[in-house]
Every structure is written in C-alpha cells, then in structure tokens.
Design an enzyme around this catalytic site. Sequence first.
Site, PDB file in Angstrom:
ATOM      1  N   HIS A   1      -0.985  -1.511  -2.754  1.00 14.56           N
ATOM      2  CA  HIS A   1      -2.176  -1.045  -3.459  1.00 14.56           C
ATOM      3  C   HIS A   1      -3.023  -2.271  -3.822  1.00 14.56           C
ATOM      4  O   HIS A   1      -2.605  -3.117  -4.621  1.00 14.56           O
ATOM      5  CB  HIS A   1      -1.790  -0.316  -4.744  1.00 14.56           C
ATOM      6  CG  HIS A   1      -1.453   1.128  -4.554  1.00 14.56           C
ATOM      7  ND1 HIS A   1      -0.259   1.542  -4.002  1.00 14.56           N
ATOM      8  CD2 HIS A   1      -2.154   2.259  -4.871  1.00 14.56           C
ATOM      9  CE1 HIS A   1      -0.231   2.874  -3.983  1.00 14.56           C
ATOM     10  NE2 HIS A   1      -1.366   3.331  -4.493  1.00 14.56           N
TER      11      HIS A   1
ATOM     12  N   GLU B   1      -8.534  -1.483  -5.251  1.00  9.24           N
ATOM     13  CA  GLU B   1      -8.881  -0.213  -5.887  1.00  9.24           C
ATOM     14  C   GLU B   1      -9.428  -0.497  -7.284  1.00  9.24           C
ATOM     15  O   GLU B   1     -10.612  -0.287  -7.556  1.00  9.24           O
ATOM     16  CB  GLU B   1      -7.665   0.702  -5.965  1.00  9.24           C
ATOM     17  CG  GLU B   1      -7.957   2.058  -6.607  1.00  9.24           C
ATOM     18  CD  GLU B   1      -6.709   2.886  -6.850  1.00  9.24           C
ATOM     19  OE1 GLU B   1      -6.850   4.102  -7.050  1.00  9.24           O
ATOM     20  OE2 GLU B   1      -5.600   2.324  -6.847  1.00  9.24           O
TER      21      GLU B   1
END
Length: 373
Positions: A214, A217
């Site tokens: 991740h 973001e």
Amino acid sequence: MNTIPTEYRLEGDGTNIQDLPKISLHDHLDGGLRPQTLLELADELGLEVPASDAEGLETWFAEQSNSGSLVEYLKTFDLTTAVMQTRAGLTRVAREFVQDLAVDGVIYGEIRWAPEQHLARGLLLDEVVEAVQAGIEQGIDDARHQGRGIRAGQLVTAMRHNDRSLEIAELAVRHRDRGVVGFDIAGPEAGFLPSRHRTAFDFLAAQFVPVTVHAGEADGLDSIRSALFDGRALRLGHGVRIAEDLMIERQDDENTYVSLGPVAQWVRDREIALETSPSSNLQTGAIAAWGDELVDHPFDLLYQLGFRVTVNADNRLQSGTSLTRELALLSDAFGYDLEDFETFQLNAAAASFLPLDDREELVELIQDGFDRA
C-alpha cells in the site's frame, strides 16, 4: 446475498459488464462482508452493532466511509474484524467473499487480509490462515457447482503501524503452497514508511515471495520510493499519488504534454502495476490534490501515459461497490469501451502473483470472454 446491484451495461453496445471475465487484485477480506452476515456473526458473539438490519448497516458504513480521510475510513474495520475472530466466522466470511466475486464475473481474485487482527479470541496465526483458506476453497466449490469458474489466493498482510511484519512474512512463507500467493503491508500510511519493515521485506526477497505494498494512497512519493526500494514491490496498492511525479508541460485543444519524474518513469517503464480503486480513492481523499469527483481521478492520465493500471473494488462493503460497478463508473467518467476494459483485465492478469503458465491461462480466458461479448 450482498445487496449491491450488479446490473451495469456498457453504454453504446449494451454489454452486461457483470458477465465479462475480470481479475481482482486489491480486495480486502474484512471490507467485503455481507451486511446480513455481519449482523448474524455479531449476534452470535454478543457484539453491539450500529444498526438492527442489513439496510441500516449498509447506510452506516456508507456514512462513516465518506469522510475524505483514510484514518476515519479505517475505523469502520473495527466492526468487521470484531466478527471475524473465530474459525467458523472466518471461514464463512471467506466462503461468501469468493461466492460474491464469482457472481460478479471475477475469474481470479487475490484476497488480502491481516491475520494479526484476528487473534482476539484465542486463535493462532496459522489457524486463522487455515480457516480462511477453508472458506476460499468452499467458495470455489460453490461457484463451480453454479457453473462459474474462479481461482483465488491469499495476500497475507502485515499492519504497517505494528511490529509483527517479520512474523507475518514467515507466516506467508509457511503457507505459500497452501493458498498464500504474496505479501502486503496495510494500515495508516503517513508516518509509517515501508522502510520500517525492511527486515521482513529482505526475508521475503530471499524466499522469492512476491510483494505488493500500500503506497501512494494517504502519502506521496516518499512512500512510493520506499515501497519500491525497501519493499521490492512488484505492485503498488492504489499508487495513485504517483501522479505527483508528473509534470504537465503544456496543453492544447487536443493534447496534454507531460513529462515524468524519476519515480514515475521507473514505475511506468518497469510495468509496476497500480492497484487503483476509484470509489475508495474518492472516499479516503487519495485524489484530493486533483479534485473530489471521479472525473478528476488521475486514472485516465496514467492510462493514457502507458502505466499498468488495474481496476479494483478495495472494500466492497465500505464503498457500496463491486468490480463491475467500478468499471461502469470509469466508463461513465472517461468514455471507456470494451477494448479498454479488456486492457485493464489483461494488465491485472499480467500483474497477478500466479506462475507464468497460470497467468497465460488467465489471459486466454479473458480474451475468449471478451471475444464472446
């Protein structure tokens, strides 16, 4: 069953998007519960929930998730993970998760989740992975009996704000031949660079376990750099803020002329997949620098520039969505057609963490399905 509507047709030729073969690379297990299942599991465990019926619970999740903040968005998972603390609960959620993917036309899904978040009632790490795998296999069998073919693998995830990443990496390796296809880190991104988990990433690299991270973001280029350098990431979870490394030189009536910074150049040229999730990216403020509507999402710019973009649902419950719906929304925003949809699925197949022969098989299934559309 999940109450999210699935009847979306492509403007122009009327193709039912649900019927198209799809690949899901970024879909969280604890973000894909059916509201009714959540209610029933909460009742079994004696947990309070903010609504007494499935419709009310869907509304609550929608309201809580549309905050524009990843931190606030993540708080909704306190409820979903709370009901996923027993073998039976984990197996049921995983089984229904796969069933819902199959109904949505998904032929291969990578299901990410964090085992460390499911130990509150005494289960061990290996036990929770085994419970989820049992549910996945049951869901695959259910789909087959209904005439739908689907494969699925686990992406074992470590929480980036905790200190268990090496332990979770070792867990992934123990189960790599029993359902686990890769590794991820998730959770609050800003302030928790992938470099914090370098030891785990070094171990995974030595074991040849593929990694997605991740990044891009809730944080920008520093997070992406660390995912690439420290994590050896083959994919970026969301990754939309790679657009911060694009410089618009000039525009005319027909064209936009863009130059790429070094990070963006590396990601594009090495075909590192971006696991974009349009609705989620709006909800968490990931694209706030460009606007607050889907048409402002840098997805189309990245696509036109040749990045390996993929389309994902991220959290179907929180976003009230499905992969079919995400494709329909993108088509409405950017005028995409069947050929574009096929490209997105081929991108995802190429970026999946399956062996080469299996990826080539996915490509054939996608091409055959789109040829029939």
